[in-house]
Motif scaffolding. Structure first.
Motif, PDB file in Angstrom:
ATOM      1  N   GLU A 181     -20.724   4.839   3.645  1.00 40.22           N
ATOM      2  CA  GLU A 181     -20.413   3.431   3.894  1.00 40.22           C
ATOM      3  C   GLU A 181     -18.961   3.339   4.348  1.00 40.22           C
ATOM      4  OE1 GLU A 181     -21.274   0.588   0.775  1.00 40.22           O
ATOM      5  OE2 GLU A 181     -20.454  -1.067   1.977  1.00 40.22           O
ATOM      6  N   SER A 182     -18.728   2.670   5.461  1.00 43.85           N
ATOM      7  CA  SER A 182     -17.359   2.472   5.935  1.00 43.85           C
ATOM      8  C   SER A 182     -16.794   1.231   5.262  1.00 43.85           C
ATOM      9  CB  SER A 182     -17.346   2.315   7.458  1.00 43.85           C
ATOM     10  OG  SER A 182     -18.094   1.191   7.849  1.00 43.85           O
ATOM     11  N   LEU A 183     -15.592   1.362   4.718  1.00 42.17           N
ATOM     12  CA  LEU A 183     -14.966   0.255   3.996  1.00 42.17           C
ATOM     13  C   LEU A 183     -13.541   0.090   4.494  1.00 42.17           C
ATOM     14  CD1 LEU A 183     -16.434   1.402   0.607  1.00 42.17           C
ATOM     15  CD2 LEU A 183     -16.928  -0.839   1.615  1.00 42.17           C
ATOM     16  N   VAL A 184     -13.193  -1.111   4.889  1.00 42.25           N
ATOM     17  CA  VAL A 184     -11.888  -1.325   5.503  1.00 42.25           C
ATOM     18  C   VAL A 184     -10.786  -1.365   4.442  1.00 42.25           C
ATOM     19  CG1 VAL A 184     -11.911  -3.863   5.460  1.00 42.25           C
ATOM     20  CG2 VAL A 184     -10.749  -2.693   7.324  1.00 42.25           C
ATOM     21  N   ARG A 185      -9.621  -0.843   4.804  1.00 43.71           N
ATOM     22  CA  ARG A 185      -8.423  -0.921   3.948  1.00 43.71           C
ATOM     23  C   ARG A 185      -7.272  -1.429   4.804  1.00 43.71           C
ATOM     24  NH1 ARG A 185     -11.809  -0.548   0.842  1.00 43.71           N
ATOM     25  NH2 ARG A 185     -12.251   1.014  -0.735  1.00 43.71           N
ATOM     26  N   TRP A 186      -6.487  -2.348   4.252  1.00 41.31           N
ATOM     27  CA  TRP A 186      -5.316  -2.836   4.989  1.00 41.31           C
ATOM     28  C   TRP A 186      -4.057  -2.451   4.233  1.00 41.31           C
ATOM     29  CZ3 TRP A 186      -3.347  -8.569   5.276  1.00 41.31           C
ATOM     30  CH2 TRP A 186      -2.250  -8.625   6.151  1.00 41.31           C
ATOM     31  N   GLN A 187      -3.304  -1.500   4.807  1.00 41.68           N
ATOM     32  CA  GLN A 187      -2.017  -1.099   4.233  1.00 41.68           C
ATOM     33  C   GLN A 187      -0.948  -1.870   4.995  1.00 41.68           C
ATOM     34  OE1 GLN A 187      -1.467   1.371   1.646  1.00 41.68           O
ATOM     35  NE2 GLN A 187       0.539   0.392   1.737  1.00 41.68           N
ATOM     36  N   SER A 188      -0.634  -3.062   4.481  1.00 45.01           N
ATOM     37  CA  SER A 188       0.282  -3.935   5.199  1.00 45.01           C
ATOM     38  C   SER A 188       1.722  -3.462   5.028  1.00 45.01           C
ATOM     39  CB  SER A 188       0.134  -5.365   4.660  1.00 45.01           C
ATOM     40  OG  SER A 188       1.255  -6.132   5.016  1.00 45.01           O
ATOM     41  N   SER A 189       2.467  -3.361   6.153  1.00 40.00           N
ATOM     42  CA  SER A 189       3.868  -2.937   6.042  1.00 40.00           C
ATOM     43  C   SER A 189       4.685  -4.020   5.353  1.00 40.00           C
ATOM     44  CB  SER A 189       4.445  -2.630   7.431  1.00 40.00           C
ATOM     45  OG  SER A 189       4.318  -3.759   8.258  1.00 40.00           O
ATOM     46  N   GLU A 190       4.162  -5.252   5.384  1.00 42.34           N
ATOM     47  CA  GLU A 190       4.912  -6.352   4.775  1.00 42.34           C
ATOM     48  C   GLU A 190       4.534  -6.562   3.312  1.00 42.34           C
ATOM     49  OE1 GLU A 190       3.865  -9.557   7.342  1.00 42.34           O
ATOM     50  OE2 GLU A 190       5.073  -8.807   9.003  1.00 42.34           O
ATOM     51  N   LEU A 191       3.257  -6.346   2.983  1.00 43.51           N
ATOM     52  CA  LEU A 191       2.776  -6.765   1.654  1.00 43.51           C
ATOM     53  C   LEU A 191       2.174  -5.645   0.813  1.00 43.51           C
ATOM     54  CD1 LEU A 191       0.989  -9.965   2.996  1.00 43.51           C
ATOM     55  CD2 LEU A 191       3.156  -9.926   1.809  1.00 43.51           C
ATOM     56  N   GLY A 192       2.132  -4.429   1.333  1.00 42.73           N
ATOM     57  CA  GLY A 192       1.511  -3.339   0.572  1.00 42.73           C
ATOM     58  C   GLY A 192       0.009  -3.303   0.796  1.00 42.73           C
ATOM     59  N   LEU A 193      -0.693  -2.597  -0.114  1.00 36.72           N
ATOM     60  CA  LEU A 193      -2.141  -2.435   0.064  1.00 36.72           C
ATOM     61  C   LEU A 193      -2.883  -3.719  -0.314  1.00 36.72           C
ATOM     62  CD1 LEU A 193      -4.391  -0.337   0.734  1.00 36.72           C
ATOM     63  CD2 LEU A 193      -4.538   0.077  -1.724  1.00 36.72           C
ATOM     64  N   ILE A 194      -3.659  -4.230   0.612  1.00 34.36           N
ATOM     65  CA  ILE A 194      -4.439  -5.450   0.362  1.00 34.36           C
ATOM     66  C   ILE A 194      -5.905  -5.041   0.204  1.00 34.36           C
ATOM     67  CG2 ILE A 194      -5.032  -7.748   1.258  1.00 34.36           C
ATOM     68  CD1 ILE A 194      -2.030  -7.397   0.906  1.00 34.36           C
ATOM     69  N   SER A 195      -6.527  -5.443  -0.899  1.00 36.40           N
ATOM     70  CA  SER A 195      -7.907  -5.016  -1.149  1.00 36.40           C
ATOM     71  C   SER A 195      -8.877  -5.813  -0.273  1.00 36.40           C
ATOM     72  CB  SER A 195      -8.260  -5.230  -2.619  1.00 36.40           C
ATOM     73  OG  SER A 195      -8.495  -6.604  -2.831  1.00 36.40           O
ATOM     74  N   PRO A 196     -10.048  -5.242   0.007  1.00 38.46           N
ATOM     75  CA  PRO A 196     -11.052  -5.985   0.778  1.00 38.46           C
ATOM     76  C   PRO A 196     -11.423  -7.307   0.108  1.00 38.46           C
ATOM     77  CG  PRO A 196     -11.728  -3.715   0.537  1.00 38.46           C
ATOM     78  CD  PRO A 196     -10.514  -3.883  -0.319  1.00 38.46           C
ATOM     79  N   ALA A 197     -11.346  -7.349  -1.224  1.00 41.66           N
ATOM     80  CA  ALA A 197     -11.685  -8.593  -1.928  1.00 41.66           C
ATOM     81  C   ALA A 197     -10.769  -9.734  -1.492  1.00 41.66           C
ATOM     82  CB  ALA A 197     -11.585  -8.380  -3.435  1.00 41.66           C
ATOM     83  N   GLU A 198      -9.519  -9.409  -1.115  1.00 39.62           N
ATOM     84  CA  GLU A 198      -8.602 -10.436  -0.621  1.00 39.62           C
ATOM     85  C   GLU A 198      -8.710 -10.579   0.896  1.00 39.62           C
ATOM     86  OE1 GLU A 198      -4.497 -10.780  -2.706  1.00 39.62           O
ATOM     87  OE2 GLU A 198      -5.060  -8.671  -2.716  1.00 39.62           O
ATOM     88  N   LEU A 199      -8.778  -9.410   1.552  1.00 41.96           N
ATOM     89  CA  LEU A 199      -8.731  -9.415   3.018  1.00 41.96           C
ATOM     90  C   LEU A 199      -9.966 -10.065   3.646  1.00 41.96           C
ATOM     91  CD1 LEU A 199      -7.649  -8.459   5.799  1.00 41.96           C
ATOM     92  CD2 LEU A 199      -8.826  -6.300   5.400  1.00 41.96           C
ATOM     93  N   ILE A 200     -11.148  -9.669   3.175  1.00 41.84           N
ATOM     94  CA  ILE A 200     -12.366 -10.092   3.877  1.00 41.84           C
ATOM     95  C   ILE A 200     -12.572 -11.617   3.832  1.00 41.84           C
ATOM     96  CG2 ILE A 200     -14.889  -9.819   4.007  1.00 41.84           C
ATOM     97  CD1 ILE A 200     -13.331  -7.375   5.060  1.00 41.84           C
ATOM     98  N   PRO A 201     -12.473 -12.263   2.657  1.00 47.96           N
ATOM     99  CA  PRO A 201     -12.655 -13.724   2.667  1.00 47.96           C
ATOM    100  C   PRO A 201     -11.644 -14.430   3.573  1.00 47.96           C
ATOM    101  CG  PRO A 201     -12.692 -12.883   0.419  1.00 47.96           C
ATOM    102  CD  PRO A 201     -12.274 -11.745   1.297  1.00 47.96           C
ATOM    103  N   LEU A 202     -10.393 -13.939   3.564  1.00 52.94           N
ATOM    104  CA  LEU A 202      -9.362 -14.547   4.410  1.00 52.94           C
ATOM    105  C   LEU A 202      -9.677 -14.315   5.887  1.00 52.94           C
ATOM    106  CD1 LEU A 202      -6.484 -15.832   4.441  1.00 52.94           C
ATOM    107  CD2 LEU A 202      -5.636 -13.509   4.682  1.00 52.94           C
ATOM    108  N   ALA A 203     -10.056 -13.088   6.205  1.00 53.88           N
ATOM    109  CA  ALA A 203     -10.377 -12.770   7.600  1.00 53.88           C
ATOM    110  C   ALA A 203     -11.582 -13.590   8.058  1.00 53.88           C
ATOM    111  CB  ALA A 203     -10.659 -11.270   7.740  1.00 53.88           C
ATOM    112  N   GLU A 204     -12.526 -13.822   7.138  1.00 51.50           N
ATOM    113  CA  GLU A 204     -13.704 -14.616   7.511  1.00 51.50           C
ATOM    114  C   GLU A 204     -13.318 -16.072   7.738  1.00 51.50           C
ATOM    115  OE1 GLU A 204     -16.344 -13.745   4.253  1.00 51.50           O
ATOM    116  OE2 GLU A 204     -17.378 -12.162   5.382  1.00 51.50           O
ATOM    117  N   SER A 205     -12.496 -16.622   6.844  1.00 49.71           N
ATOM    118  CA  SER A 205     -12.202 -18.056   6.957  1.00 49.71           C
ATOM    119  C   SER A 205     -11.282 -18.366   8.120  1.00 49.71           C
ATOM    120  CB  SER A 205     -11.612 -18.591   5.648  1.00 49.71           C
ATOM    121  OG  SER A 205     -10.377 -17.974   5.420  1.00 49.71           O
TER     122      SER A 205
END
Ligand code: C2E
Ligand code: MG
Ligand code: MG
Length: 404
Positions: A181-205
């Motif tokens: 299963e491919s699972l996205v990870r966002w290692q933000s240079s500004e905010l550190g590691l953002i979990s999919p639980a935070e990223l996905i709902p925001l990206a969707e909305s």
């Protein structure tokens, strides 16, 4: 009138830039140090900031870091001014999210070109966001910062901040890896590691799930082909699909282009769709899923058992696989009801010629029960956490049995 803030400690340089800008009819704001600059950025909301890198006390890097952390200032285009053409300085500034840089001394046209191209880019980004942001709810301040940061990251095509991790999906009987299963990870240079639980709902909305999803599909197609060519011919990858993606007009055609460009057979991908997505717009979901299946893609229902209308669409949807939600698997050895439900789901799925994957298997006891229930495939921390590409590749290509 376009408002430009100039943060520069050297008076002669500052005055020179201000004269140039005023001659071009820009409204100007001047700051002799980083502290005044930050205050003016908040109170005056300029359209663009020109900032010297080398300043006493708060230098240009610090100014940019602080701007990035505030929702109201995080998206203001930022061009830094450097006295030296030192690559390391330029790199550090750009990595922090600066939009451009100018090496002093610069000409009038260099300055104006840099400003105009940033302002045009910003207008495009705002158009993009407002087009895709019609349904978004009001954001809390923390969410606003996350949103601004995500927008900056995407606007600057800083896609290297995103990574795909792969979690093995294992044949329950043999223990060997059949898929991931491919699972996205966002290692933000500004905010550190953002979990999919935070990223996905925001990206969707915000609609930003579309560019992120496209990037992910392209990336996964490319990687899957590499692993197939390295000898894992039957290996396939699964990709989670959001409602925004599924209902997009050109979702299927873009997906087919990614497959074709990577010379990958459509059956090398399984798209995971949750019950919630299907319930959101059942007719569109069914149509899209049929279209996807007609092109040879595999489909699965993710987090099965957590939605509302589970059984009706099992008959109607062209799916290959059910992924039993980890809720049912967790402590299945201690909960007779979970055991009964899971047993029922697996039997029913097999009668419908569907494959079953148990998600979230964490203990050997849970695994033994899942295996005794004849669940086809297993995924979970017992076998492996989601892994970065190199670590997953090591497991896959050495054909490791994860149950040893
Ligand atoms: P999901 O699709 O159900 O993915 C499985 C999640 O369960 C992953 O969380 C995985 O790390 C976690 N997990 C795996 N094994 C275990 C286990 O043994 N125990 C427990 N407690 N958890 C386990 P992750 O990576 O944080 O992703 C969370 C959710 O975010 C995913 O749930 C999926 O709905 C969504 N997501 C992740 N990547 C993407 C993406 O690229 N696109 C979309 N649209 N959604 C994504
Ligand atoms: Mg999933
Ligand atoms: Mg799941």
């Amino acid at each position: 009138m376009t408002k430009i803030l100039v943060i520069e400690d050297e008076e002669s340089v500052r005055e020179n830039i201000l004269d140039l800008l005023e001659a071009e009819n820009f409204e100007t704001l001047a700051a002799a140090n980083g502290k005044i600059g930050l205050d003016l950025a908040v109170s005056e909301a300029p359209d663009l900031i020109l900032c010297d890198l080398m300043m006493p006390n708060i230098d240009g890097y610090e100014v940019l870091k602080k701007l990035n952390l505030q929702a109201s200032t995080a998206t203001i285009p930022f061009i830094f001014l450097t006295a030296r053409n030192a690559k390391a300085d330029v790199r550090q500034g750009m990595d922090l999210g600066a939009d451009d840089y100018l090496t002093k001394p610069f000409t009038r046209s260099e300055l104006l070109n840099a400003i105009m191209s940033r302002l045009e880019k910003q207008t495009d980004d705002i158009k993009y966001l407002s087009k895709n942001n019609q349904n978004s709810a009001r954001f809390l301040p923390e969410l606003q910062i996350l949103k601004s940061s995500l927008l900056r990251t995407l606007a600057k095509r800083k896609l290297r901040e995103f990574q795909v991790h792969y979690q093995p999906i294992v044949d329950t009987t043999s223990g060997s890896i059949v898929a991931a299963e491919s699972l996205v990870r966002w290692q933000s240079s500004e905010l550190g590691l953002i979990s999919p639980a935070e990223l996905i709902p925001l990206a969707e909305s915000t609609g930003l799930i579309i560019p992120i999803g496209e990037w992910l599909i392209e990336n996964v197609c490319n990687q899957t082909k590499i692993w197939q060519d390295a000898g894992c011919k039957d290996f396939y990858a699964t990709i989670n699909i959001s409602i925004n993606q599924l209902v997009e007009q050109d979702f299927v055609s873009k997906l087919l282009i990614s497959l074709a460009e990577n010379n990958l057979h459509p059956s090398s991908l399984e798209l995971e769709i949750t019950e919630g997505v299907i319930e959101h717009d059942m007719n569109t979901a069914i149509n899209r899923m049929q279209e996807l299946q007609s092109h040879g893609l595999k489909l699965s229902i993710d987090d099965f058992g957590t939605g509302n209308s589970s059984l009706i669409y099992l008959k109607q949807l062209p799916i290959n696989t059910l992924k039993i939600d980890h809720y049912f698997v967790h402590n299945i050895d201690k909960d007779r009801q979970k055991l009964a439900i899971t047993k029922g789901i697996i039997e029913m799925a097999h009668n419908l010629d569907l494959q079953v994957v148990a998600e979230g298997v964490e203990t050997r006891t849970e695994f033994n029960i899942i295996k005794a229930l004849k669940c086809d495939k297993t995924q979970g921390y017992l076998l492996s956490h989601p892994l970065p590409v190199a670590e997953f590749e090591e497991l896959l290509l050495t054909n490791q049995c994860l149950l040893a």
